[in-house]
Structures are given as C-alpha cells and as structure tokens.
Design a protein around this motif. Structure first.
Motif, PDB file in Angstrom:
ATOM      1  N   LYS A  14     -31.526 -26.317  -5.632  1.00 51.42           N
ATOM      2  CA  LYS A  14     -32.391 -25.550  -4.725  1.00 51.42           C
ATOM      3  C   LYS A  14     -33.856 -25.881  -4.997  1.00 51.42           C
ATOM      4  N   GLY A  15     -34.232 -25.985  -6.272  1.00 48.12           N
ATOM      5  CA  GLY A  15     -35.604 -26.327  -6.614  1.00 48.12           C
ATOM      6  C   GLY A  15     -35.981 -27.723  -6.165  1.00 48.12           C
ATOM      7  N   ASP A  29     -34.570 -29.469  -3.640  1.00 45.80           N
ATOM      8  CA  ASP A  29     -34.640 -29.492  -2.180  1.00 45.80           C
ATOM      9  C   ASP A  29     -35.937 -28.850  -1.678  1.00 45.80           C
ATOM     10  N   SER A  30     -36.374 -27.806  -2.367  1.00 46.90           N
ATOM     11  CA  SER A  30     -37.614 -27.138  -1.984  1.00 46.90           C
ATOM     12  C   SER A  30     -38.800 -28.076  -2.168  1.00 46.90           C
ATOM     13  N   LEU A  88     -38.778 -30.750   0.608  1.00 45.81           N
ATOM     14  CA  LEU A  88     -39.175 -30.171   1.888  1.00 45.81           C
ATOM     15  C   LEU A  88     -40.690 -29.999   1.952  1.00 45.81           C
ATOM     16  N   ILE A  89     -41.272 -29.434   0.893  1.00 41.54           N
ATOM     17  CA  ILE A  89     -42.723 -29.228   0.865  1.00 41.54           C
ATOM     18  C   ILE A  89     -43.457 -30.560   0.866  1.00 41.54           C
TER      19      ILE A  89
END
Length: 372
Positions: free
Chosen positions: A205-206, A208-209, A212-213
């Motif tokens: 999750k970290g 992918d975040s 994305l950013i």
C-alpha cells in the motif's frame, strides 16, 4: 562504588515502573529464552545478541532489513548508551559499522553469522582490535520479524530514457509467540492501524501510494525536458523507509522509524523518529510520564552538556556558534533504556542540515533530581 551502583539500580526501577498502578498484568512473551534465529540462512531477521567485546559486556539489536543490508544498535551494558549500526554482507562476511561523528576512522564489527544464532569476529577501532563472540539472547525480549519490499516506476512509461522513482519499505512485525493484545499494540505503532493483519499488504500500500503521487506530481510537467540530464535527475525521486529496534527488554520496546525522501532539489530530507513503547500498559512514553513538573530547564542544561561533550566544545563556546538554538530543549523524540534517556533531533531542528541528526544521551544518575 556500591552506593552509586545501588542508586542507579533504584533509578532504573523507578523509570521502568512509573505509573504502574494501572498495570494490566501483560506478561513478556513465553518461550523466548531458548529462541534461536538462524542468522546465516534467514533472508530477513531481527535478533538480540549478547556477549563480550574485549572486557566489556555488550548487547546488540541486529536486523537484516534488506538483502545484504544490516541495521541496528548496540550498547556497552555498563552505560546503556545506544550506538547506531549499519552494515553490508560481502559473500558470507558481515561488516557492520558504527555510525559516529568521527569520519577519520571506521569502527566496525567484521565477522560471520551462523545458524546457531551467533556472530563472531573482530571489532576494529580506536587504533586497535578485539575479538568478539555474540550469541542470541531473547530472554525477556519481544521476538519480531522483518518484512521488506522495493519497487520502481518510470515517470513516463513510453519513454526509454524516462526518469524513475524508487521506493523501498522495511518494517518490523510481532512474532507469533507474542500475545494477541500486545501484538495489536505493536502493529498499531508500526502501521498506525492496530487492525492491520498482513505486513506485505501494508508495505505494498505504501509503495503504490508513492508511485501514484510520483506520477500525479508530474502530470503537468513538460516531458520533452526529461532528456535533459539536470531536469531528469530532479525527477529521479527516491523514498526509503525502514524500522530498527533500539532497546528490547520487557516491558520496554524502543523502535526507530527512519525515512529518507528525495523529491527534487539540492538534497533529500531525512530523519528518524523514536517510540518508547511500554508494553505492559500499552502506551508510548513521553517525557511527562517519567519527569517531574518543571523538568525542562534542568534537562536542557544536561542536553547542552551532552552536546558539548560529544562535539568537544568548551564551556566558553556558545552553542549557537554551531547550532540554530542557544540552548537545546527536550523534545518528544525520546529513547528510554534501563540506564538512561536520549533525545534525538532531526536535521534543521536544532542545527544545520550538514550536522545531520543529533542524538544526545543522558545517564539516569544525572537526572535523579527530576525523575518521578
């Protein structure tokens, strides 16, 4: 000497047992005294090692947080001052360096890890060397595991020479031997969510975040400039997060969360945040939990003294010749051990970026007048 030793012991008991009237009777994990971590064959691990370095008894918190990468801390048991470590694996030889403010000489443990939970070799430093032999000792400690992921992404996937962002995350996680209530508390401090159940999903999750950013931040950028080396370099973003164990003796578990981020500019930003967990009460200790009211002035003076000693400054030298402050205030970035307390300051907090992160350790005996 006996009176001083007794005083230090009594202070340690006070420190470790402050506010114990509401103790929830949580107990240290069972069956850890004989626990052995196979250090040579385990891809990622955490262990606590004890043994002798010369004539000194030492304790080492050692983690393998990525392939060929070691992190951790060690201390002389007589002082309890945590010294950060980092190291690499060269074939089967582990070279684990002390992080110090002295760049003129390396201080390192060079040796071999074995699957019987031992680390043997030679320590080099101070113009001399000592043999050492450390063995696994997790008695009264919380057993932990380490998880790691790394990934990268092109900023403009259709471009062969596109800048890329790289992200790596490493975390600790309670072993299955830890009772569920304590485990949930530790997980909550690691992830921010005590209900998190899958460390790999949390890491993903970290990652992918970040990706994305990273791509969203460049959505309005002129991709034709990516071929320019200077422009491209500013878009080679990097994020590196990892966790270390500083101290692990029930009921205290001290963890470090380290983060490095480069998102363009002259340099990246980095820093380490510390959490002293009282596992018996499932709380994160703050200075107000262990010091008397009005402690800040006294503690500031002790921190000033510790800084002068570490950086070889005389009493006549003003601190603000080297720092951004005239006196060093205590903060909440705190490490509590059985022998003392350390306060840590990230770059720019009290000093310039070039000074790096400054961690100042104060023995318990020097703080007896302000301890609760």
């Amino acid at each position: 000497m006996k009176r001083v030793s007794l005083l230090v012991l009594l202070i340690a008991v006070v420190l470790l047992s402050c506010n114990t009237r509401n103790n929830n009777n949580s107990k240290a994990p069972a069956n850890t005294a004989n626990l052995i971590v196979p250090l040579a064959s385990t891809p990622l691990f955490y262990t606590q090692l004890k043994g002798k370095l010369g004539d000194k008894e030492i304790t080492m918190q050692l983690l393998k947080t990525a392939p060929h990468l070691f992190r951790g801390y060690y201390c002389d048991d007589s002082t309890g001052q945590p010294i950060p470590l980092w190291g690499t694996l060269d074939s089967t030889l582990a070279n684990i360096y002390e992080e110090t403010n002295n760049s003129s000489e390396d201080r390192l443990f060079s040796g071999y890890l074995s699957d019987d939970g031992k680390f043997k070799g030679v320590w080099h430093g101070n113009g001399t060397s000592y043999h050492f032999e450390l063995h696994t000792d997790l008695k009264n400690a919380v057993p932990l595991k380490v998880f790691y992921q790394i990934d990268s992404a092109k900023l403009a996937p259709s471009m062969a020479q596109s800048p890329a962002g790289t992200v790596s995350n490493s975390i600790i996680w309670p072993d299955s031997l830890v009772d569920s209530t304590t485990a949930r508390f530790i997980i909550g401090q690691v992830t921010g969510n005590s209900r998190a159940a899958d460390p790999q999903k949390f890491l993903r999750k970290g990652i992918d975040s970040f990706i994305l950013i990273y791509r969203y931040s460049a959505k309005d950028a002129d991709s034709t400039t990516f071929n320019d080396n200077t422009t491209a370099a500013s878009w080679n973003w990097t994020t590196d997060n990892d966790m270390k164990v500083v101290y692990n003796t029930w009921p205290l578990l001290v963890i470090e969360k380290y983060a490095y981020n480069f998102t363009g500019g002259a340099h990246g930003n980095w820093g380490a945040t510390y959490y002293t967990l009282d596992l018996s009460k499932r709380t994160v200790l703050t200075p107000d939990d262990i010091f008397k009211s009005g402690y800040k002035e006294t503690l500031s003076g002790l921190l000033d003294k510790a800084f002068r000693k570490r950086f070889n400054m005389s009493e006549e030298d003003a601190l603000d010749q080297h720092l951004l402050v005239k006196n060093i205030p205590p903060n909440n970035n705190m490490i509590v051990t059985g022998k003392g307390v350390a306060f840590s300051y990230v770059p720019y907090e009290i000093g310039p970026y070039a000074l790096g992160q400054v961690t100042l350790y104060i023995p318990l005996a020097e703080m007896k007048s302000i301890l609760k």
